[in-house]
Write a protein that holds these residues in place. Structure first.
Motif, mmCIF file in Angstrom:
data_model
loop_
_atom_site.group_PDB
_atom_site.id
_atom_site.type_symbol
_atom_site.label_atom_id
_atom_site.label_comp_id
_atom_site.label_asym_id
_atom_site.label_seq_id
_atom_site.Cartn_x
_atom_site.Cartn_y
_atom_site.Cartn_z
ATOM 1 N N SER A 106 -9.972 -5.105 -8.566
ATOM 2 C CA SER A 106 -9.114 -4.255 -9.399
ATOM 3 C C SER A 106 -9.567 -2.804 -9.363
ATOM 4 C CB SER A 106 -9.111 -4.765 -10.841
ATOM 5 O OG SER A 106 -10.431 -4.780 -11.378
ATOM 6 N N VAL A 109 -8.396 -1.240 -6.033
ATOM 7 C CA VAL A 109 -6.967 -0.926 -6.055
ATOM 8 C C VAL A 109 -6.703 0.304 -6.919
ATOM 9 C CG1 VAL A 109 -4.689 -1.758 -6.757
ATOM 10 C CG2 VAL A 109 -6.269 -3.306 -5.593
ATOM 11 N N GLU A 113 -5.021 3.780 -5.691
ATOM 12 C CA GLU A 113 -3.841 4.336 -6.346
ATOM 13 C C GLU A 113 -4.098 5.755 -6.833
ATOM 14 O OE1 GLU A 113 -0.486 2.618 -9.420
ATOM 15 O OE2 GLU A 113 -2.562 1.964 -9.636
ATOM 16 N N ASP A 122 1.497 3.945 -2.254
ATOM 17 C CA ASP A 122 1.754 2.846 -3.189
ATOM 18 C C ASP A 122 0.997 1.613 -2.699
ATOM 19 O OD1 ASP A 122 2.660 0.852 -4.817
ATOM 20 O OD2 ASP A 122 4.807 1.163 -4.426
ATOM 21 N N PRO A 123 -0.002 1.131 -3.466
ATOM 22 C CA PRO A 123 -0.775 -0.035 -3.023
ATOM 23 C C PRO A 123 0.062 -1.285 -2.790
ATOM 24 C CG PRO A 123 -1.885 1.070 -4.837
ATOM 25 C CD PRO A 123 -0.531 1.692 -4.721
ATOM 26 N N GLU A 124 1.290 -1.319 -3.330
ATOM 27 C CA GLU A 124 2.160 -2.472 -3.133
ATOM 28 C C GLU A 124 2.972 -2.360 -1.841
ATOM 29 O OE1 GLU A 124 2.240 -5.134 -5.058
ATOM 30 O OE2 GLU A 124 0.658 -4.286 -6.322
ATOM 31 N N HIS A 125 2.966 -1.180 -1.218
ATOM 32 C CA HIS A 125 3.742 -0.965 0.003
ATOM 33 C C HIS A 125 2.851 -0.259 1.029
ATOM 34 C CE1 HIS A 125 6.764 -1.345 -3.219
ATOM 35 N NE2 HIS A 125 7.489 -1.953 -2.287
ATOM 36 N N THR A 126 2.214 -1.064 1.888
ATOM 37 C CA THR A 126 1.198 -0.519 2.793
ATOM 38 C C THR A 126 1.519 -0.754 4.264
ATOM 39 O OG1 THR A 126 -0.111 -2.562 2.721
ATOM 40 C CG2 THR A 126 -0.576 -0.908 1.033
ATOM 41 N N ASP A 131 6.386 1.947 5.557
ATOM 42 C CA ASP A 131 6.135 2.570 4.260
ATOM 43 C C ASP A 131 5.566 3.985 4.302
ATOM 44 O OD1 ASP A 131 7.009 0.284 2.890
ATOM 45 O OD2 ASP A 131 5.065 -0.689 3.151
ATOM 46 N N THR A 161 -6.963 -1.217 0.334
ATOM 47 C CA THR A 161 -6.201 -2.207 -0.423
ATOM 48 C C THR A 161 -6.274 -3.586 0.238
ATOM 49 O OG1 THR A 161 -4.190 -1.463 0.726
ATOM 50 C CG2 THR A 161 -4.626 -0.545 -1.446
ATOM 51 N N GLU A 165 -7.686 -7.096 -1.501
ATOM 52 C CA GLU A 165 -7.000 -8.385 -1.486
ATOM 53 C C GLU A 165 -7.902 -9.478 -0.913
ATOM 54 O OE1 GLU A 165 -2.900 -10.428 0.308
ATOM 55 O OE2 GLU A 165 -3.322 -8.306 0.637
#
Length: 468
Positions: A106, A109, A113, A122-126, A131, A161, A165
């Motif tokens: 965490s 990440v 961010e 954006d850590p959700e779009h790598t 992206d 990132t 994960e």
């Protein structure tokens, strides 16, 4: 110097009860040898032990001094490598001073961010192709850096990132490893441990026995409930103020669970079922990512046997505890609705061949496993499997569904006899720790050729001695 050498020297000195309890508590999430734990138990309880107890415990504790305490066996479960390298690289690129816990996903990440805001990361779009911002988008965002510099920063954040994960997954695997061997012991607080030394000593010793590595053998694992565990458990029985809830975190037997309140049994039932479901989902992913020999469960090329067996161990531990909690709560009739089977571990091809040559052949449980719906299908509601179905599959191959732990808590086995922790190299017992270190470094018993430079050293002419 391996830590055990210095540790044995310390335990030969006078250690107070509190210091011993602190070290015993530290052992819960680690992998101390049982004889080392027995030494700590000695220091914790020596003033309260009867003569027979002192004699038995002292004999086991003395085993920690073999080879002056030297052991090739690590005293911890493998810990995943953190993201310090990725944090350092990202910090250099963005010219920032990082205050990051590189071992916490965490935190990694959050750092990505934070510094990534500079390039709208954006850590959700790598995805590197989909992206990234184009020139017009970068200009609109006010970025005064070249495309090359933007790409370098994006790649660094992407690696960071991805590391977060992967680290989260590895930490989860480690937690499951500990739970498979020691239940919820690692979550017990030091204050609770200090409050009941007898229960604390039993928990620490019993879990140390559970954590012993598997040996390459036909006889199966020794019963972790050995003569020392029996001695310590008997002391808990005699104590009217024993913390049975603490013991139940690692030893969820009918006798222990019967001493809990209904609320405690319900809580423990829910916790184990949550572990059961979560582990089954991970087993399903591992199953779908490779091809398994379900009829024999012998390792095939491409099988990640380490991960699979780890997950099987955690799943079967959770399943056994869940069955015990159901029984103690008077809720076994739920098994008439859903009763997922055990999960079978993978066996090495050479061990399978050894079983075949010895005449023992395929373990009957493997045939039961192959005949039942996959456990994750049952838990997800995609397949039906009740206690009657499991019992029928067991009986068809001559397995007692109760005694084998398929439809009820497995009855306790014969109390084991303590034996010193063997020195193992990939499960093979060897003569002593120095020889084990040499063999492990050479890559012996790994299924791969001996590493260059070790062949001559391991040859009979070198004076080396073979495994015992």
């Amino acid at each position: 110097m391996p830590r055990d050498v210095g540790f044995v020297m310390i335990t030969r000195m006078v250690i107070g009860r509190d210091k011993a309890l602190v070290e015993l508590h530290r052992s819960l999430g680690a992998r101390y040898r049982p004889e080392v734990v027995a030494q700590l138990v000695w220091h914790c309880l020596k003033g309260d032990l009867r003569r027979a107890e002192r004699s038995l415990l002292a004999g086991v504790a003395e085993a920690a001094g073999r080879w002056d305490g030297l052991s090739s066996m690590t005293e911890d479960f493998a810990r995943p490598v953190g993201g310090s390298r990725q944090v350092a690289a990202t910090s250099r690129l963005f010219d920032v001073t990082a205050k990051v816990d590189a071992d916490a996903p965490s935190s990694l990440v959050a750092f990505a961010e934070s510094v990534g805001a500079e390039i709208r990361f954006d850590p959700e779009h790598t995805n590197f192709l989909a992206d990234r911002l184009n020139r017009q988008q970068r200009t609109s965002a006010g970025m005064d850096i070249s495309k090359r510099q933007y790409n370098r920063r994006f790649r660094a954040l992407r690696r960071l990132t991805a590391k977060a994960e992967k680290l989260a997954g590895e930490l989860n695997k480690r937690q499951l490893t500990v739970q498979a061997r020691a239940g919820f012991a690692a979550e017990l607080t030091l204050d609770r441990f200090r409050a009941d030394p007898d229960a604390a000593c039993f928990v620490a010793y019993y879990t140390a026995k559970r954590k012993l590595r598997r040996e390459f053998t036909l006889s199966g694992r020794d019963n972790p409930f050995d003569e020392i565990a029996e001695l310590l458990f008997a002391r808990c029985r005699e104590n009217g103020d024993t913390d049975w809830w603490m013991i139940a975190q690692v030893y969820a037997t009918p006798e222990v669970l019967d001493r809990l309140t209904d609320e405690q049994r319900g809580l423990l039932l829910g916790r184990w079922f949550a572990v059961l479901r979560a582990t089954a989902e991970m087993l399903e992913k591992a199953w779908e990512s490779s091809e398994f020999d379900r009829e024999r469960m012998v390792v095939r090329q491409g099988n990640d046997s380490s991960t699979w067996n780890l997950l099987c161990g955690a799943y079967n531990t959770a399943r056994a505890a869940w069955l015990s909690c159901l029984t103690a709560s008077g809720a076994r009739d739920l098994l008439d609705t859903v009763c997922p089977g055990k999960a079978m571990m993978l066996i090495a091809g050479d061990l399978a061949a050894w079983h075949s040559v010895s005449g023992s052949g395929l373990h009957p449980d493997t045939r039961v496993w192959a005949a039942l719906p996959l456990p994750w299908e049952v838990l997800a509601g995609r397949a039906d499997c009740t206690a009657s179905d499991v019992a029928a599959a067991c009986e068809s191959v001559g397995v007692d569904p109760v005694r084998a732990g398929w439809t009820a808590p497995k009855p306790p086995g014969q109390v084991g006899t303590f034996r010193p922790t063997p020195e193992l190299v990939h499960g093979v017992t060897v003569a002593d720790p120095v020889w084990a270190m040499l063999l492990r470094s050479a890559g012996a018993f790994s299924g791969k050729p001996i590493k260059a430079g070790y062949v001559a050293e391991l040859s009979p002419q070198s004076g080396g001695h073979p495994p015992s």
